[in-house]
Design a protein around this motif. Structure first.
Motif, PDB file in Angstrom:
ATOM      1  N   SER A  48       0.939  -1.113  -0.007  1.00  0.00           N
ATOM      2  CA  SER A  48       0.133   0.182   0.049  1.00  0.00           C
ATOM      3  C   SER A  48       0.761   1.352  -0.010  1.00  0.00           C
ATOM      4  O   SER A  48       1.804   1.447   0.881  1.00  0.00           O
ATOM      5  CB  SER A  48      -0.852   0.067   1.213  1.00  0.00           C
ATOM      6  OG  SER A  48      -1.713  -1.101   1.259  1.00  0.00           O
ATOM      7  N   ASP A  50       0.213   5.159   0.580  1.00  0.00           N
ATOM      8  CA  ASP A  50      -0.869   5.814   0.833  1.00  0.00           C
ATOM      9  C   ASP A  50      -0.100   7.038   1.203  1.00  0.00           C
ATOM     10  O   ASP A  50       0.959   7.459   1.919  1.00  0.00           O
ATOM     11  CB  ASP A  50      -1.377   5.241   2.118  1.00  0.00           C
ATOM     12  CG  ASP A  50      -2.244   3.903   2.050  1.00  0.00           C
ATOM     13  OD1 ASP A  50      -2.278   3.626   0.906  1.00  0.00           O
ATOM     14  OD2 ASP A  50      -2.518   3.239   3.097  1.00  0.00           O
ATOM     15  N   ARG A  70      -2.669  -0.998  -3.448  1.00  0.00           N
ATOM     16  CA  ARG A  70      -3.471   0.066  -3.473  1.00  0.00           C
ATOM     17  C   ARG A  70      -2.515   1.460  -3.359  1.00  0.00           C
ATOM     18  O   ARG A  70      -1.468   1.487  -2.787  1.00  0.00           O
ATOM     19  CB  ARG A  70      -4.643  -0.013  -2.375  1.00  0.00           C
ATOM     20  CG  ARG A  70      -3.725   0.509  -0.908  1.00  0.00           C
ATOM     21  CD  ARG A  70      -5.156   0.633  -0.049  1.00  0.00           C
ATOM     22  NE  ARG A  70      -4.594   1.351   1.235  1.00  0.00           N
ATOM     23  CZ  ARG A  70      -5.010   1.015   2.311  1.00  0.00           C
ATOM     24  NH1 ARG A  70      -5.850   0.144   2.683  1.00  0.00           N
ATOM     25  NH2 ARG A  70      -4.136   1.519   3.310  1.00  0.00           N
ATOM     26  N   LEU A  72      -3.383   5.351  -2.073  1.00  0.00           N
ATOM     27  CA  LEU A  72      -4.635   6.420  -1.272  1.00  0.00           C
ATOM     28  C   LEU A  72      -4.140   7.722  -1.478  1.00  0.00           C
ATOM     29  O   LEU A  72      -2.652   8.270  -0.959  1.00  0.00           O
ATOM     30  CB  LEU A  72      -4.669   6.116   0.090  1.00  0.00           C
ATOM     31  CG  LEU A  72      -5.625   7.073   0.940  1.00  0.00           C
ATOM     32  CD1 LEU A  72      -6.968   7.408   0.357  1.00  0.00           C
ATOM     33  CD2 LEU A  72      -5.597   6.736   2.591  1.00  0.00           C
ATOM     34  N   HIS A  74      -4.960  11.821  -0.620  1.00  0.00           N
ATOM     35  CA  HIS A  74      -5.840  12.723   0.358  1.00  0.00           C
ATOM     36  C   HIS A  74      -5.260  13.758   0.821  1.00  0.00           C
ATOM     37  O   HIS A  74      -3.656  14.025   0.429  1.00  0.00           O
ATOM     38  CB  HIS A  74      -6.416  11.792   1.393  1.00  0.00           C
ATOM     39  CG  HIS A  74      -5.224  11.679   2.524  1.00  0.00           C
ATOM     40  ND1 HIS A  74      -4.790  12.564   3.467  1.00  0.00           N
ATOM     41  CD2 HIS A  74      -4.375  10.394   2.542  1.00  0.00           C
ATOM     42  CE1 HIS A  74      -3.727  11.791   4.104  1.00  0.00           C
ATOM     43  NE2 HIS A  74      -3.351  10.775   3.699  1.00  0.00           N
ATOM     44  N   ARG A 127     -10.416  12.054  -1.095  1.00  0.00           N
ATOM     45  CA  ARG A 127      -9.801  10.592  -0.471  1.00  0.00           C
ATOM     46  C   ARG A 127      -9.832   9.614  -1.641  1.00  0.00           C
ATOM     47  O   ARG A 127     -10.275   8.579  -1.130  1.00  0.00           O
ATOM     48  CB  ARG A 127     -10.367  10.244   0.965  1.00  0.00           C
ATOM     49  CG  ARG A 127     -10.098  11.569   1.949  1.00  0.00           C
ATOM     50  CD  ARG A 127     -10.377  11.166   3.426  1.00  0.00           C
ATOM     51  NE  ARG A 127      -9.731  10.003   3.966  1.00  0.00           N
ATOM     52  CZ  ARG A 127      -8.441  10.209   4.538  1.00  0.00           C
ATOM     53  NH1 ARG A 127      -8.025  11.447   4.492  1.00  0.00           N
ATOM     54  NH2 ARG A 127      -7.833   9.268   4.868  1.00  0.00           N
ATOM     55  N   THR A 128      -9.314   9.720  -2.671  1.00  0.00           N
ATOM     56  CA  THR A 128      -9.343   8.777  -3.685  1.00  0.00           C
ATOM     57  C   THR A 128      -8.527   7.575  -3.438  1.00  0.00           C
ATOM     58  O   THR A 128      -7.190   7.696  -3.040  1.00  0.00           O
ATOM     59  CB  THR A 128      -8.979   9.439  -4.983  1.00  0.00           C
ATOM     60  OG1 THR A 128      -9.868  10.297  -5.231  1.00  0.00           O
ATOM     61  CG2 THR A 128      -9.024   8.542  -5.990  1.00  0.00           C
ATOM     62  N   THR A 129      -9.022   6.275  -3.512  1.00  0.00           N
ATOM     63  CA  THR A 129      -8.182   5.138  -3.277  1.00  0.00           C
ATOM     64  C   THR A 129      -8.152   4.419  -4.779  1.00  0.00           C
ATOM     65  O   THR A 129      -9.231   4.295  -5.521  1.00  0.00           O
ATOM     66  CB  THR A 129      -9.071   4.109  -2.378  1.00  0.00           C
ATOM     67  OG1 THR A 129      -8.995   4.750  -0.947  1.00  0.00           O
ATOM     68  CG2 THR A 129      -8.080   3.077  -2.196  1.00  0.00           C
TER      69      THR A 129
END
Length: 192
Positions: A48, A50, A70, A72, A74, A127-129
């Motif tokens: 991840s 983020d 993933r 993230l 934000h 807050r796009t994932t």
């Protein structure tokens, strides 16, 4: 760690990143260092990426992700703990800093993805994932692959997760967890 690899004339630095995010200050500083370093930097999401980890990931000339990862994106925030007291000027100063950090992050992501800055700012506010395929469509990732490095790669840890600052400090920060491997001339596109 990175400076010694540059002195040893390594041609490429490969950063394996899995990060919950952390300090905007440290993340943007590391991004600027990597972008200005006289070495090719490739970044890999192996879990991840983020928050400010996305900014560090953007430093890669080539950006790759494993299939099950993933991203993230934000906005910026700061944490208050305990009995913190601000006067009007201090609040103003923190707000200005917050806005500049937000703009810098949006600009870095926009420059990397070739997306309009207002689109990136909207994605940060939402807050796009993104999964790896979405990140590739977004322009964050060049390629998705399972194999990260050859068996004889030189692995080095260049950052560790650091827990919250001691109680009473006005801003809690963490340093992104970053693991790196470096290898020179025998790593080319398609080697993995």
């Amino acid at each position: 760690m990175i400076d010694s690899k540059i002195r040893d004339k390594y041609e490429r630095l490969n950063l394996l990143i899995s990060s919950p995010g952390g300090s905007v200050f440290h993340g943007i500083s590391l991004y600027n260092f990597l972008k200005g370093a006289p070495i090719d930097v490739w970044t890999y999401n192996f879990g991840s990426v983020d928050s400010i980890g996305v900014v560090i990931f953007c430093a890669g000339k080539k950006r790759l992700s494993v299939p099950h990862a993933r991203f993230l994106i934000h906005g910026v925030r700061f944490n208050l703990s305990g009995n913190v007291i601000f006067d009007e000027k201090q609040i103003e100063e923190h707000l200005k800093s917050l806005k500049i950090d937000q703009q810098n992050i949006a600009r870095i992501i926009a420059d990397t993805t070739q997306k309009p800055i207002n689109t990136v700012e909207e994605d940060m506010n939402n807050r796009t994932t993104l999964n790896p395929n979405e990140a590739k469509d977004y322009g964050l990732v060049h390629d998705i692959q399972s194999n990260l490095f050859p068996i004889d790669a030189d692995l080095s840890v260049i950052g560790e997760n650091i827990q919250q600052l001691p109680q009473g400090m006005p801003f809690g920060i963490t340093i992104p967890t970053i693991q790196a491997f470096t290898r020179s001339q025998d790593l080319d596109v398609g080697t993995f």
